[in-house]
Design an enzyme around this catalytic site. Structure first.
Site, PDB file in Angstrom:
ATOM      1  N   HIS A 156      -0.665   4.405  -5.577  1.00 13.06           N
ATOM      2  CA  HIS A 156      -0.256   4.879  -4.252  1.00 13.06           C
ATOM      3  C   HIS A 156       1.114   4.300  -3.916  1.00 13.06           C
ATOM      4  O   HIS A 156       1.226   3.218  -3.335  1.00 13.06           O
ATOM      5  CB  HIS A 156      -1.283   4.441  -3.197  1.00 13.06           C
ATOM      6  CG  HIS A 156      -1.073   5.045  -1.852  1.00 13.06           C
ATOM      7  ND1 HIS A 156      -1.946   5.957  -1.281  1.00 13.06           N
ATOM      8  CD2 HIS A 156      -0.084   4.901  -0.948  1.00 13.06           C
ATOM      9  CE1 HIS A 156      -1.514   6.313  -0.090  1.00 13.06           C
ATOM     10  NE2 HIS A 156      -0.360   5.683   0.130  1.00 13.06           N
ATOM     11  N   ASP A 215       0.813   0.928  -1.457  1.00 19.23           N
ATOM     12  CA  ASP A 215       1.391   1.747  -0.385  1.00 19.23           C
ATOM     13  C   ASP A 215       2.874   1.429  -0.206  1.00 19.23           C
ATOM     14  O   ASP A 215       3.446   1.635   0.865  1.00 19.23           O
ATOM     15  CB  ASP A 215       0.641   1.531   0.923  1.00 19.23           C
ATOM     16  CG  ASP A 215       0.893   2.630   1.960  1.00 19.23           C
ATOM     17  OD1 ASP A 215       1.321   3.735   1.567  1.00 19.23           O
ATOM     18  OD2 ASP A 215       0.677   2.385   3.159  1.00 19.23           O
TER      19      ASP A 215
END
Length: 391
Positions: free
Chosen positions: A71, A293
């Site tokens: 991610h 992230d």
């Protein structure tokens, strides 16, 4: 045409290290690389005289499978506060410096000024710089933006596309998709992936809304979709969601992805704290992954949903949280490696090539020092990072 430096490079690389985890500890301390893959593992491997081999000796370092970050906002996230709040792109050097050899690029809130075409271009750029890079088609919204106009065609015809994501649920920034819309999208991804010979996961951004994981629980309970098709991320956003994630993983034998937030409000909601909590709740370590992230935004909103500020996420927190799990003996090194390598490879459908140090696998190798700090990173046999600046 092959660059001159590649034509002149040795065809083989022999790594000699102090220890080797595959992720299980091995007796081998030598790793021979040929044509981007692991050709042999052993002790005191002998290469015939005259063969074109590059010897790299690092007896003080430990070789492990290069890490996988599923991610990453490779083109930058953000934009919730206008064009001036767009986050920067990530560089290959920033990726490899954390021992990460493989990333999966995502679009987030902004699927307007950034597009799947931008994402694909960045992914291919990272590949040109030596990083193994893939992407999810789509973004937060429904219907998702695509490269070909169709999710199934993206999966079938674009090699770098390995799934759909990050589709937002339980978030005021999502498209508020209906349950039937979620089921239809996941079904389309499943069929498109089958035609392409891929796993084809749906990577779900879970916000802090009151519905939590309910849409995914209903999806798995009411349809024939297998749990391996669905990966919720950011499940440590708040305590109630983390509790629900544990129940979800146990009820459906499903995988959940913990985000290494560098702005976690509470210790228990950090990547370290969340993994520790899930393990205590009985979730098998094989069902837990961690991601960064990174280069996404960490926006702040008031109680009315108004934007009030943001910071940019970094992948350094992923490494710090993972190291802490080992240092504080929450998990031994061999089991902890799965959180950011082997389990992630399985989730993404890359487990036949990545996430292990074994003959025939991609030569994606990270060399760690005694403090678990990455010192060198190899992807497909090429050294893409050395802390001391070695070529």
């Amino acid at each position: 045409m092959m660059p001159p430096e590649d034509r002149d490079a040795p065809l083989l690389t022999l790594l000699r290290v102090g220890r080797l985890f595959a992720p299980e500890p091995l007796e081998a301390t030598d790793l021979l690389i040929a044509d981007g893959r692991i050709a042999a593992l052993g002790r005191d491997l002998v290469i015939p005289e005259g063969w074109p081999v590059r010897l790299i000796e690092a007896p003080e370092l430990t070789a492990v499978p290069a890490f996988i970050d599923q991610h990453v906002h490779v083109t930058g996230g953000g934009g919730e506060g206008g064009c001036g709040t767009r986050c920067p792109e990530i560089t290959a050097q920033e990726i490899a410096a954390m021992g990460i050899g493989t990333v999966v690029g995502v679009l987030g809130t902004d699927g307007i000024s950034r597009s799947p075409a931008d994402l694909l271009a960045k992914v291919r750029g990272l590949r040109a710089e030596g990083i193994a890079a893939y992407m999810y088609t789509g973004s937060y919204r429904v219907p998702p933006p695509t490269l070909t106009g169709d999710v199934q065609r993206d999966l079938a015809w674009i090699p770098e596309v390995i799934g759909l994501g990050e589709l937002a649920i339980s978030d005021h920034r999502s498209s508020q998709p209906r349950q039937d819309e979620i089921a239809r999208l996941v079904s389309e991804v499943r069929v498109g992936a089958m035609l392409a010979g891929k796993r084809g996961i749906c990577h779900f951004h879970v916000g802090d809304g009151k519905r939590g994981l309910e849409p995914l629980r209903r999806l798995l309970a009411e349809t024939e979709i297998p749990a391996e098709q669905v990966i919720p991320t950011h499940v440590n956003r708040h305590r109630a969601l983390l509790e629900e994630a544990a129940d979800y993983a146990l009820a459906f034998n499903a995988s959940v992805d913990v985000t290494a937030f560098d702005d976690a409000d509470e210790e228990d909601l950090s990547g370290f704290g969340a993994v520790s909590f899930l393990l205590k709740r009985g979730v098998p370590v094989e069902r837990i992954t961690m991601s960064s992230d990174c280069n996404g935004s960490l926006p702040e909103f008031d109680t009315q949903g108004n934007y009030i500020g943001m910071r940019v996420a970094r992948n350094t927190t992923l490494m710090a949280d993972w190291q802490r799990l080992v240092r504080e003996e929450v998990l031994p090194l061999d089991q902890a490696l799965g959180l950011i390598s082997g389990h992630v490879a399985r989730v993404l459908g890359l487990h036949e090539r990545k996430g292990r140090l074994a003959t025939g696998f991609d030569a994606d190798v990270t060399l760690l020092d005694s403090d678990l700090q990455p010192q060198q990173t190899f992807v497909s046999g090429k050294r893409v990072y050395a802390r001391d600046g070695s070529p």
